[in-house]
Write a protein that holds these residues in place. Structure first.
Motif, PDB file in Angstrom:
ATOM      1  N   UNK A 118       0.834  -1.209   0.000  1.00  0.00           N
ATOM      2  CA  UNK A 118       0.000   0.000   0.000  1.00  0.00           C
ATOM      3  C   UNK A 118       0.871   1.262   0.000  1.00  0.00           C
ATOM      4  N   UNK A 119       2.066   1.140   0.575  1.00  0.00           N
ATOM      5  CA  UNK A 119       2.966   2.298   0.634  1.00  0.00           C
ATOM      6  C   UNK A 119       3.578   2.615  -0.725  1.00  0.00           C
ATOM      7  N   UNK A 140       2.413   1.796  -4.183  1.00  0.00           N
ATOM      8  CA  UNK A 140       1.778   1.941  -5.496  1.00  0.00           C
ATOM      9  C   UNK A 140       0.398   2.590  -5.443  1.00  0.00           C
ATOM     10  N   UNK A 141       0.047   3.234  -6.554  1.00  0.00           N
ATOM     11  CA  UNK A 141      -1.297   3.794  -6.721  1.00  0.00           C
ATOM     12  C   UNK A 141      -2.103   2.945  -7.705  1.00  0.00           C
ATOM     13  N   UNK A 142      -1.631   1.717  -7.927  1.00  0.00           N
ATOM     14  CA  UNK A 142      -2.310   0.827  -8.877  1.00  0.00           C
ATOM     15  C   UNK A 142      -2.735  -0.437  -8.129  1.00  0.00           C
ATOM     16  N   UNK A 143      -4.046  -0.733  -8.157  1.00  0.00           N
ATOM     17  CA  UNK A 143      -4.542  -1.820  -7.312  1.00  0.00           C
ATOM     18  C   UNK A 143      -4.005  -3.189  -7.730  1.00  0.00           C
ATOM     19  N   UNK A 194      -0.726  -3.524  -6.376  1.00  0.00           N
ATOM     20  CA  UNK A 194      -0.788  -3.704  -4.921  1.00  0.00           C
ATOM     21  C   UNK A 194      -0.992  -5.178  -4.587  1.00  0.00           C
ATOM     22  N   UNK A 237       4.594   7.725  -1.445  1.00  0.00           N
ATOM     23  CA  UNK A 237       3.373   8.400  -0.998  1.00  0.00           C
ATOM     24  C   UNK A 237       3.690   9.351   0.155  1.00  0.00           C
ATOM     25  N   UNK A 238       4.677   8.968   0.948  1.00  0.00           N
ATOM     26  CA  UNK A 238       5.092   9.833   2.049  1.00  0.00           C
ATOM     27  C   UNK A 238       5.714  11.105   1.480  1.00  0.00           C
ATOM     28  N   UNK A 281       5.174  12.311  -1.473  1.00  0.00           N
ATOM     29  CA  UNK A 281       4.122  13.079  -2.162  1.00  0.00           C
ATOM     30  C   UNK A 281       3.376  13.944  -1.174  1.00  0.00           C
ATOM     31  N   UNK A 290       1.871  13.520  -9.160  1.00  0.00           N
ATOM     32  CA  UNK A 290       2.124  12.092  -9.043  1.00  0.00           C
ATOM     33  C   UNK A 290       1.196  11.384 -10.008  1.00  0.00           C
ATOM     34  N   UNK A 291       1.706  10.416 -10.706  1.00  0.00           N
ATOM     35  CA  UNK A 291       0.845   9.642 -11.593  1.00  0.00           C
ATOM     36  C   UNK A 291       0.617   8.268 -11.008  1.00  0.00           C
ATOM     37  N   UNK A 292      -0.635   7.787 -11.136  1.00  0.00           N
ATOM     38  CA  UNK A 292      -0.943   6.457 -10.627  1.00  0.00           C
ATOM     39  C   UNK A 292      -0.282   5.435 -11.537  1.00  0.00           C
TER      40      UNK A 292
END
Lengths: 260, 280
Positions: free
Chosen positions: B210-211, B213-216, B219, B266-267, B269, B277-279
């Motif tokens: 979870x820390x 990626x922005x892509x499920x 993840x 993410x921290x 960001x 930020x791009x996912x």
């Protein structure tokens, strides 16, 4: 003769806290843009949710496109009904991009076991273009502002290619500019796509130039239904919000003298 | 370094068990994190533990007892999570403490030896049987398969159940499916990982992913990778330094999480809100 798209007859919904809809009857014709106003707890959200089958009726009838909404068909009906809820906080770390979230609108239409195809992504990209969100398509959804997130919610509905659009205070908690932008966008989409739109709002100023028709709700009942300039009057607002007429005029000096 | 121990069957079983358990638990972890209900894992693992003890006490299969208790817990958690009447953490906390109470009550009144009971609490990855492996394999395949087949429905449901319902998806069925999968995973991991330790194998790898990626999809993959890595690295370390294997696996998974949290983009960001930020 106007074609009824949404038809409620004696709709009754009760929660533990009491009755949310009290024998409500309403007909909305194809292409109408209806604003729903009323104090908190008047049953506005419940009215929207019985139309897309999320709310359960105790008694009465709701039909959409001539088909009665029931537990058997509500999944099918919802695919034709776009629903934008009030702004909810989205986890800033949510691992989904703006494009992914807009694609959710296609999921119901696609059905189980069908992955999105190129054509679906194209529909999503067009929807994002229409709400001016293409430039943020790859951004994580949680990084967007409230107004931007509502635009994505509208794009999600557009990707669904619905016939009916239900909006539940989509502009609440947004600043004035974002509010007016979203309103204009919704009106534009309504006209361009030939939708039937129900719009719950507290923004009384916006109603006259966005809506064809206004429905007033209080204590789970419809207390008024008609053209906005005829209905949004000092007397009606005073009754609707339990406020002395003088105070309504004080708070809304610009309607003073308009069809009191 | 003498690694001949990895030629023994018990060690190969342990390697396979940590591989399968690592994947299944990590996938479940992604669900509980994205649903913002990490306590589901705690409540479910303690329910399985209490159920297994019940089986031991009354003389039927502990796995069956664990499965029944997990299912009952899923059936209780489901409506609570669905209706949102109570704060989920509060209700899950109540279920967790009830299950722990039942477990220790049974330990207290059980006439037979307690070592078997405590074995369920700590688990023993080095004494995994063929049946344990088979069950673990079936559940892991089922969990991975279901996530693959129903990915888009799961994605929409964990994002927002109300929205998933509104676009015509059977989000309530998906939610119950997730709870059911959690119960099944916890049940089949009980013998190898143990009732107390399994929660960390559910939470840590997914929280680490979870820390990053922005892509499920990523993840899910990263979480499974971290789950397996924690299992294998933990096994190796426990052998090299003669440490208890379950505890070493758990501590390794916690370390993986801490490293990911420290180096999380993410921290960064968050510290630089202006940065695009791009996912992906």
């Amino acid at each position: 003769m106007p074609e009824a798209v949404i038809h409620l007859e004696n709709a009754v919904v009760a929660y533990r806290e009491g009755m949310a809809l009290h024998h409500v009857s309403l007909q909305v014709n194809r292409g109408e843009f209806v604003g729903i106003i009323g104090p908190n707890g008047a049953g506005k959200t419940t009215l929207l949710t019985v139309i897309n089958g999320l709310g359960k009726l105790q008694s009465g009838l709701v039909s959409v496109n001539g088909v009665n909404v029931s537990r058997q068909n509500h999944h099918e009906l919802r695919k034709k009904v776009g629903y934008v809820a009030q702004i909810e906080r989205i986890d800033p770390r949510m691992p989904m991009s703006v494009r992914d979230v807009a694609m959710i609108g296609r999921y119901g239409v696609l059905g189980l076991f069908h992955a999105p195809h190129k054509a679906d992504w194209q529909i999503v990209d067009e929807a994002l273009e229409m709400v001016n969100m293409s430039h943020l398509a790859k951004r994580p959804i949680g990084h967007l502002s409230g107004g931007e997130q509502q635009r994505v919610a509208i794009a999600r509905c557009l990707a669904q290619q619905p016939e009916i659009l239900l909006l539940d205070e989509p502009t609440a908690s947004l600043d004035w500019k974002a509010q007016t932008d979203i309103l204009e966008l919704v009106r534009h989409i309504h006209e361009q796509r030939g939708l039937t739109t129900l719009f719950v709002t507290h923004d009384l100023d916006a109603l006259p130039h966005t809506c064809d028709r206004v429905v007033l709700m209080k204590n789970g009942e419809i207390t008024g239904d008609g053209a906005p300039d005829k209905l949004i009057t000092t007397v009606n607002l005073s009754r609707l919000y339990d406020l002395p007429a003088a105070q309504v005029e004080e708070r809304r000096p610009h309607i003073h003298g308009q069809g009191k | 370094m003498d690694l001949s121990i990895f030629g023994y069957q018990f060690m190969q079983h342990a390697i396979l068990a940590t591989f399968l358990g690592g994947i299944a638990c990590a996938v479940i972890g992604v669900f509980v994190i994205l649903l913002h209900m990490p306590f589901i894992g705690v409540a479910m693992s303690h329910a399985a533990f209490a159920g297994a003890l019940c089986g031991l006490w009354l003389g039927f299969s502990p796995v069956l007892g664990a499965f029944i208790f997990s299912l009952v817990t899923a059936a209780v958690i489901g409506p609570l999570a669905d209706r949102g009447q109570l704060s989920p953490d509060t209700s899950l906390g109540v279920i967790f403490s009830l299950m722990l109470g039942i477990a220790f009550l049974i330990i207290g009144i059980m006439p037979s030896t307690r070592s078997e009971a405590l074995g369920l609490l700590w688990g023993s990855v080095l004494t995994v049987t063929n049946i344990d492996l088979l069950l673990l394999g079936v559940v892991t395949l089922a969990v991975a398969g279901l996530v693959g087949v129903f990915y888009k429905e799961i994605q929409a449901t964990v994002f927002n159940r109300q929205i998933a319902l509104a676009v015509g998806l059977p989000a309530t069925v998906i939610l119950y499916g997730i709870l059911f999968m959690t119960g099944a995973t916890v049940t089949v991991s009980l013998n190898s990982i143990g009732g107390l330790l399994i929660f960390s194998l559910i939470l840590n790898p997914a929280a680490a992913a979870y820390q990053l990626t922005y892509n499920m999809k990523k993840m899910f993959l990263l979480a499974a990778l971290f789950g397996v890595a924690a299992g294998w690295a933990g096994l190796l370390l426990s052998y090299l330094f003669n440490l208890p294997s379950g505890a070493t696996i758990v501590i390794t998974s916690s370390l993986i999480f801490m490293v990911c949290a420290v180096f999380s983009p993410k921290r960064r960001a968050k510290k630089m809100p202006g940065k695009l930020t791009e996912a992906g």
